[in-house]
Write an enzyme that holds these catalytic residues in place. Structure first.
Site, PDB file in Angstrom:
ATOM      1  CB  SER A   1      -2.388  -4.097  -4.635  1.00 48.32           C
ATOM      2  OG  SER A   1      -2.515  -5.365  -3.403  1.00 48.32           O
TER       3      SER A   1
ATOM      4  CB  CYS B   1       4.825  -5.753   1.150  1.00 47.71           C
ATOM      5  SG  CYS B   1       2.806  -6.910   0.605  1.00 47.71           S
ATOM      6  CB  THR B   2       0.477  -1.744   2.640  1.00 48.58           C
ATOM      7  OG1 THR B   2       0.165  -2.279   1.976  1.00 48.58           O
ATOM      8  CG2 THR B   2       1.165  -1.089   3.171  1.00 48.58           C
ATOM      9  CG  HIS B   3      -1.243  -7.219   1.316  1.00 46.78           C
ATOM     10  ND1 HIS B   3      -1.265  -6.617   0.060  1.00 46.78           N
ATOM     11  CD2 HIS B   3      -2.756  -8.016   0.518  1.00 46.78           C
ATOM     12  CE1 HIS B   3      -2.115  -5.995  -0.818  1.00 46.78           C
ATOM     13  NE2 HIS B   3      -3.598  -7.006  -0.243  1.00 46.78           N
TER      14      HIS B   3
ATOM     15  CB  CYS C   1       0.840  -0.079  -2.729  1.00 42.43           C
ATOM     16  SG  CYS C   1       0.980  -1.625  -3.677  1.00 42.43           S
ATOM     17  CG  ASN C   2       6.037  -0.786   0.823  1.00 41.37           C
ATOM     18  OD1 ASN C   2       6.824   0.121   1.854  1.00 41.37           O
ATOM     19  ND2 ASN C   2       5.085  -1.429   1.735  1.00 41.37           N
ATOM     20  CB  THR C   3       4.106  -3.004  -5.160  1.00 40.36           C
ATOM     21  OG1 THR C   3       4.372  -3.885  -4.569  1.00 40.36           O
ATOM     22  CG2 THR C   3       4.692  -3.411  -6.467  1.00 40.36           C
TER      23      THR C   3
ATOM     24  CE1 TYR D   1      -2.957  -2.976  -8.399  1.00 44.48           C
ATOM     25  CE2 TYR D   1      -1.709  -1.377  -7.447  1.00 44.48           C
ATOM     26  CZ  TYR D   1      -2.459  -1.845  -8.355  1.00 44.48           C
ATOM     27  OH  TYR D   1      -3.357  -1.084  -8.236  1.00 44.48           O
ATOM     28  N   GLY D   2       2.180  -6.982  -7.385  1.00 45.27           N
ATOM     29  CA  GLY D   2       4.068  -7.523  -6.347  1.00 45.27           C
ATOM     30  C   GLY D   2       4.526  -8.222  -7.331  1.00 45.27           C
TER      31      GLY D   2
HETATM   32  N1  DGL Z   1       0.520  -4.626  -0.897  1.00 44.77           N
HETATM   33  C1  DGL Z   1       1.075  -3.900  -2.057  1.00 44.77           C
HETATM   34  C2  DGL Z   1       2.538  -3.722  -1.329  1.00 44.77           C
HETATM   35  O1  DGL Z   1       2.962  -3.059  -0.166  1.00 44.77           O
HETATM   36  C3  DGL Z   1       1.608  -5.010  -2.810  1.00 44.77           C
HETATM   37  C4  DGL Z   1       0.762  -6.813  -2.908  1.00 44.77           C
HETATM   38  C5  DGL Z   1       0.488  -7.258  -4.323  1.00 44.77           C
HETATM   39  O2  DGL Z   1       1.639  -7.590  -4.275  1.00 44.77           O
HETATM   40  O3  DGL Z   1      -0.158  -6.326  -4.699  1.00 44.77           O
HETATM   41  O4  DGL Z   1       3.534  -3.999  -1.761  1.00 44.77           O
END
Ligand code: DGL
Length: 292
Positions: free
Chosen positions: A21, A198-200, A84-86, A52-53
């Site tokens: 995202s 979450c990858t962030h 991205c996990n989401t 996205y989350g």
């Molecule tokens: N980086 C995304 C993840 O791994 C989500 C971040 C978002 O909420 O966009 O879930």
């Protein structure tokens, strides 16, 4: 839909697509580049449609489909990493149905390794609401039933704060989330492990560390994703060849949002000065609506 590989016999030189995202997937790209330095990558930050989350599944599925189609049609990718996990939780099953020729690797919160390595067997999990509410995550949790206690914490606002390099909001979101979870440490009953789901979040490691203390192990999912990507390419004979020993293949960076934001994140977190392209990636829904 264009099948991946159509018209391509030799896939080794083609790039691996990676998307998130926003800037979070750079934490996965870092692991991919360490594992596969000879591979060219193309990174898409969908910052124009993030976060996205905290959005519904339809949005995340739509964006994931549109980005994958763009990467296949415009950049002839030989494999895709959903960094991205989401998006993995919401869309990977459909992506595999829609693009059956394309090897696709997703990421999930590192609950399994955490259950194995934790001594106290109490594990904190930080992730987006989208990930925690997904069926895929529920199934993962169920598969580990009885092996550990998982303390689940949605971190509203944290990915967005990291996305915009907003230190004040990052600290506030981390403090709120860890404060709501309970005790961290190595004593009985305390969380000795924190899963960054979450990858962030790996980009908030220093802030999180200052809040939970030095004794807590942090787990992220980039390295297993990189190993799985290597396996899938090796099985097909599609691994890239090193141009020169020790050289790193070029990566293309593009965003649907602010190019300067991604450029600064790549500089800050990967230590690279790069040009960032502006990608226009239309949503499937929007495209369908504009058709006569
Ligand atoms: N980086 C995304 C993840 O791994 C989500 C971040 C978002 O909420 O966009 O879930």
């Amino acid at each position: 839909m264009t099948p991946a590989g159509a018209g391509h016999v030799h896939r080794s030189a083609d790039a691996i697509g990676v998307f998130d995202s926003g800037v979070g997937g750079l934490s996965v790209l870092r692991a991919l580049q360490a594992e596969l330095p000879q591979e060219p990558f193309i990174y898409v930050a969908d910052s124009g449609h993030s976060p996205y989350g905290e959005r519904d599944d339809a949005h995340v599925i739509d964006r994931s489909n549109a980005i994958t189609r763009f990467l296949i049609e415009q950049h002839h990718i030989k494999a895709l990493v959903v960094a991205c996990n989401t998006a993995t939780a919401a869309a990977i099953k459909l992506l595999r149905q829609n693009f059956p020729e394309l090897p696709i690797v997703g990421i999930e919160p590192a609950l399994k390794p955490a259950a194995l390595s934790s001594k106290t067997k109490v594990i904190g999990v930080l992730a987006t609401r989208g990930t925690l509410n997904s069926e895929k995550f529920r199934a993962l949790l169920e598969s580990l039933h009885g092996q550990a206690t998982f303390v689940l914490q949605p971190c509203d606002g944290l990915a967005d704060a990291i996305e915009h390099a907003d230190a004040t909001k990052t600290i506030a979101a981390c403090a709120y989330s860890t404060g709501a979870m309970g005790r961290f440490g190595r004593e009985d009953g305390a969380m000795d492990t924190l899963v960054l789901g979450c990858t962030h979040y790996p980009f908030a490691t220093d802030t999180l560390r200052s809040l939970v203390g030095a004794d807590v192990a942090f787990l992220e999912g980039g390295a297993p994703v990189a190993r799985q990507t290597r396996r899938l390419l090796a099985e097909r004979g599609w691994l890239g060849q090193a141009a020169n020993a020790g050289s790193v293949a070029p990566t293309i960076f593009g965003t649907t949002g602010d190019a300067n934001n991604l450029r600064m994140a790549v500089q800050r977190w990967l230590g690279l000065s790069v040009d960032v392209q502006n990608f226009k990636i239309h949503s499937t829904f929007q495209a369908a609506r504009s058709m006569p």
